[in-house]
Design a protein around this motif. Structure first.
Motif, mmCIF file in Angstrom:
data_model
loop_
_atom_site.group_PDB
_atom_site.id
_atom_site.type_symbol
_atom_site.label_atom_id
_atom_site.label_comp_id
_atom_site.label_asym_id
_atom_site.label_seq_id
_atom_site.Cartn_x
_atom_site.Cartn_y
_atom_site.Cartn_z
ATOM 1 N N PRO A 1 4.288 7.643 -7.514
ATOM 2 C CA PRO A 1 4.172 6.186 -7.204
ATOM 3 C C PRO A 1 5.550 5.194 -7.778
ATOM 4 O O PRO A 1 5.667 4.306 -7.362
ATOM 5 N N ASP A 2 6.090 6.080 -8.874
ATOM 6 C CA ASP A 2 7.349 5.195 -9.190
ATOM 7 C C ASP A 2 8.574 5.044 -8.551
ATOM 8 O O ASP A 2 9.249 4.501 -8.706
ATOM 9 N N ARG A 3 8.492 6.129 -7.511
ATOM 10 C CA ARG A 3 9.601 5.847 -6.652
ATOM 11 C C ARG A 3 9.227 5.302 -5.256
ATOM 12 O O ARG A 3 9.790 5.650 -4.157
ATOM 13 N N TRP A 4 8.438 4.490 -5.097
ATOM 14 C CA TRP A 4 7.943 3.756 -4.059
ATOM 15 C C TRP A 4 9.312 3.117 -3.332
ATOM 16 O O TRP A 4 9.315 2.744 -2.127
ATOM 17 N N LEU A 5 9.905 2.477 -4.236
ATOM 18 C CA LEU A 5 11.209 1.743 -3.893
ATOM 19 C C LEU A 5 12.190 2.675 -2.934
ATOM 20 O O LEU A 5 12.785 2.048 -2.030
ATOM 21 N N LEU A 6 12.306 3.813 -3.423
ATOM 22 C CA LEU A 6 13.156 4.640 -2.559
ATOM 23 C C LEU A 6 12.629 4.954 -1.394
ATOM 24 O O LEU A 6 13.249 4.923 -0.430
ATOM 25 N N TRP A 7 11.263 5.084 -1.159
ATOM 26 C CA TRP A 7 10.732 5.426 0.104
ATOM 27 C C TRP A 7 10.751 4.090 0.991
ATOM 28 O O TRP A 7 10.722 4.174 2.127
ATOM 29 N N PHE A 8 10.412 2.979 0.340
ATOM 30 C CA PHE A 8 10.406 1.812 0.941
ATOM 31 C C PHE A 8 11.758 1.550 1.660
ATOM 32 O O PHE A 8 11.706 1.124 2.929
ATOM 33 N N GLY A 9 12.784 1.835 0.918
ATOM 34 C CA GLY A 9 14.000 1.641 1.497
ATOM 35 C C GLY A 9 14.350 2.796 2.595
ATOM 36 O O GLY A 9 15.096 2.398 3.629
ATOM 37 N N TYR B 1 0.979 -1.092 -0.133
ATOM 38 C CA TYR B 1 -0.050 -0.029 0.066
ATOM 39 C C TYR B 1 0.754 1.292 -0.205
ATOM 40 O O TYR B 1 0.190 2.375 0.144
ATOM 41 N N LEU B 2 2.171 1.024 0.047
ATOM 42 C CA LEU B 2 2.908 2.430 0.012
ATOM 43 C C LEU B 2 2.888 3.130 -1.343
ATOM 44 O O LEU B 2 2.679 4.454 -1.520
ATOM 45 N N GLN B 3 2.760 2.376 -2.454
ATOM 46 C CA GLN B 3 2.719 2.894 -3.744
ATOM 47 C C GLN B 3 1.270 3.661 -3.829
ATOM 48 O O GLN B 3 1.249 4.843 -4.293
ATOM 49 N N ASP B 4 0.180 3.116 -3.264
ATOM 50 C CA ASP B 4 -1.045 3.830 -3.062
ATOM 51 C C ASP B 4 -0.930 5.091 -2.384
ATOM 52 O O ASP B 4 -1.404 6.124 -2.821
ATOM 53 N N LEU B 5 -0.574 5.072 -1.220
ATOM 54 C CA LEU B 5 -0.277 6.310 -0.329
ATOM 55 C C LEU B 5 0.666 7.475 -1.216
ATOM 56 O O LEU B 5 0.167 8.564 -1.034
ATOM 57 N N LEU B 6 1.736 7.001 -1.932
ATOM 58 C CA LEU B 6 2.490 7.994 -2.512
ATOM 59 C C LEU B 6 1.762 8.764 -3.739
ATOM 60 O O LEU B 6 1.761 9.879 -4.013
ATOM 61 N N LYS B 7 0.904 7.610 -4.543
ATOM 62 C CA LYS B 7 -0.018 8.200 -5.441
ATOM 63 C C LYS B 7 -1.193 9.388 -4.990
ATOM 64 O O LYS B 7 -1.486 10.389 -5.586
ATOM 65 N N GLU C 1 1.330 20.246 -5.904
ATOM 66 C CA GLU C 1 1.187 21.057 -7.133
ATOM 67 C C GLU C 1 1.907 20.420 -8.306
ATOM 68 O O GLU C 1 2.733 19.952 -8.195
ATOM 69 N N PRO C 2 1.270 20.397 -9.455
ATOM 70 C CA PRO C 2 1.935 19.868 -10.529
ATOM 71 C C PRO C 2 3.056 20.555 -11.002
ATOM 72 O O PRO C 2 3.357 21.590 -10.928
ATOM 73 N N GLY C 3 4.103 19.777 -11.449
ATOM 74 C CA GLY C 3 5.487 20.090 -11.645
ATOM 75 C C GLY C 3 6.242 20.426 -10.511
ATOM 76 O O GLY C 3 7.513 20.926 -10.805
ATOM 77 N N SER C 4 5.934 20.277 -9.485
ATOM 78 C CA SER C 4 6.538 20.570 -8.182
ATOM 79 C C SER C 4 7.505 19.655 -7.726
ATOM 80 O O SER C 4 7.588 18.324 -8.238
ATOM 81 N N LEU C 5 8.618 19.817 -6.848
ATOM 82 C CA LEU C 5 9.499 19.001 -6.536
ATOM 83 C C LEU C 5 8.919 18.057 -5.834
ATOM 84 O O LEU C 5 9.500 16.734 -5.827
ATOM 85 N N LEU C 6 7.835 18.573 -4.986
ATOM 86 C CA LEU C 6 7.307 17.409 -4.034
ATOM 87 C C LEU C 6 6.576 16.446 -4.890
ATOM 88 O O LEU C 6 6.674 15.273 -4.571
ATOM 89 N N GLU C 7 5.903 16.572 -5.990
ATOM 90 C CA GLU C 7 5.108 15.767 -6.822
ATOM 91 C C GLU C 7 6.317 14.662 -7.480
ATOM 92 O O GLU C 7 5.817 13.411 -7.609
#
Length: 399
Positions: A346-354, A322-328, A335-341
């Motif tokens: 969702p494609d960076r879920w492995l980074l946050w998982f680690g 469910y981490l990928q869903d939370l990131l989504k 904000e679209p195009g921001s650093l936070l986005e």
């Protein structure tokens, strides 16, 4: 009664007790609390991997045996029943043949590995088990006619354990806990009614509760084992094997017995995995990545606690699913195009998982269970110290 059931090994932390109760109730009533195929599958995998991680903790946490062949025994159980049902049909006789053959092979291989621990220790034993596991993986992928190779095998289960079996004509009522609390914000008046859903009880629910009961029984069995005189010797071997030998204990016997018991329980978990998943291939049973995941679950929960197997497995699989869903969800609110986005995509879920794993190791160096117990022990010591100071002050005032 509870003391006998838990072998006197209580959680020893209120926070841990609450956490274990939440996990236990969620698993016991999961099919009626969390709708959807995805949630149902994850609950089944938690039950299966509690057995796998607890049996691995018996070796790593209690005896200090580092083995990378644990997934091999897991795969033996899964492939044993899959090959038996593929050859003899989906009856219970085929299941018994597959389970018996898998357990027998696991006993032989684990006995060899256990006796091998006489000659090599520590990292050398781990490397040997790694080589054996890779050799077994290569053998499974090459024997295409028997194992299906990299394509794997479709598991044929008895009718009573499949989704087509419907023992009840009328559906049962479930209550979506997550949907209820979510609905409190959008529709407080209808939150309760909207959380109700129908549960079509089928054979897959029966299979789930077979896995759940098996996980509970295995956990209680291991809890009894590690708190018995046998378990005390294992912990003595973990702390100082030379001293345990000097006291007259045959450490070779204990180490070999632990390897065999752990292998048999991993084989049982593999059987349950095949029955629940109904598909077996090298990637989901014998892959080295799976071995790393088992090790991570053991470390996150807390080695040498057994309760850590329950907590670590639940936390790890929840994050993985469910981490990928939370990131989504977070990315949708940025904000679209921001650093936070970009960071919470969702494609960076492995980074946050680690990153979550690194943070868990930093803040819980002895695992979640170990750290919660340590904090609880410190609070009890502070309260005891404050009580002694107060008593001394009263005695001094009285004198």
């Amino acid at each position: 009664m509870m003391q006998r059931l838990l072998s006197g090994d209580y959680p020893r932390s209120r926070a841990l007790t609450v956490l274990l109760l939440i996990i236990g109730v969620s698993l016991a009533l999961g099919p009626f609390l969390f709708p959807g195929v995805r949630a149902f599958s994850m609950l089944g995998m938690i039950c299966v991997f509690i057995i796998v991680v607890a049996s691995y903790d018996l070796m790593l946490g209690y005896t200090h045996i580092v083995s990378f062949a644990h997934t091999m025994f897991f795969g033996i159980g899964a492939y044993g029943v899959a090959m038996a049902t593929d050859a003899f049909g989906s009856g219970y006789g085929a299941l018994l043949i597959g389970i018996g053959g898998a357990l027998l092979l696991s006993i032989l291989l684990s006995l060899l590995l256990g006796l091998l621990s006489l000659r090599v220790k520590a990292i050398f034993f781990a490397l040997v088990t790694l080589a054996v596991a890779f050799a077994f993986l290569s053998l499974v992928t090459q024997l295409y006619n028997l194992t299906g190779g990299e394509d794997g095998l479709a598991m044929r289960v008895p009718r009573e354990l499949g989704p087509a079996f419907r023992p009840f004509d009328e559906p049962w009522v479930g209550f979506d806990v997550v949907g209820f609390f979510t609905g409190l914000f959008s529709d407080p008046a209808g939150a309760f009614q909207n959380a109700l859903f129908d549960v079509r009880v089928s054979g897959k629910h029966l299979m789930y509760y077979v896995a759940f009961v098996s996980a509970v029984l295995v956990f209680l069995f291991l809890l009894r084992m590690v708190n018995s005189p046998f378990g005390r010797v294992l912990q003595a071997i973990r702390e100082n094997e030379f001293r345990a030998q000097a006291l007259g204990y045959r450490t070779v016997f204990y180490r070999t017995a632990v390897v065999i018991v752990s292998a048999l329980l991993a084989t049982l978990a593999g059987v349950l995995f095949a029955l629940i998943n109904r598909y077996v291939n090298p990637e989901n049973t014998l892959n080295f990545e799976l071995m790393v995941f088992i090790l991570l679950m053991c470390v996150i929960g807390g080695m040498g606690t057994l309760y850590g197997a329950v907590v670590g497995t639940a936390v790890f699989l929840l994050a993985q699913n469910y981490l990928q869903d939370l990131l989504k969800l977070l990315a949708g609110g940025a904000e679209p195009g921001s650093l936070l986005e970009h960071l919470v995509g969702p494609d960076r879920w492995l980074l946050w998982f680690g990153l979550l794993f690194v943070l868990s190791v930093y803040f819980f160096p002895t695992g979640i269970v170990g750290q919660l117990r340590l904090w609880a022990a410190r609070r009890r010591q502070r309260r005891a110290g404050a009580g002694r100071v107060a008593d001394q002050g009263e005695q001094h005032h009285a004198s």
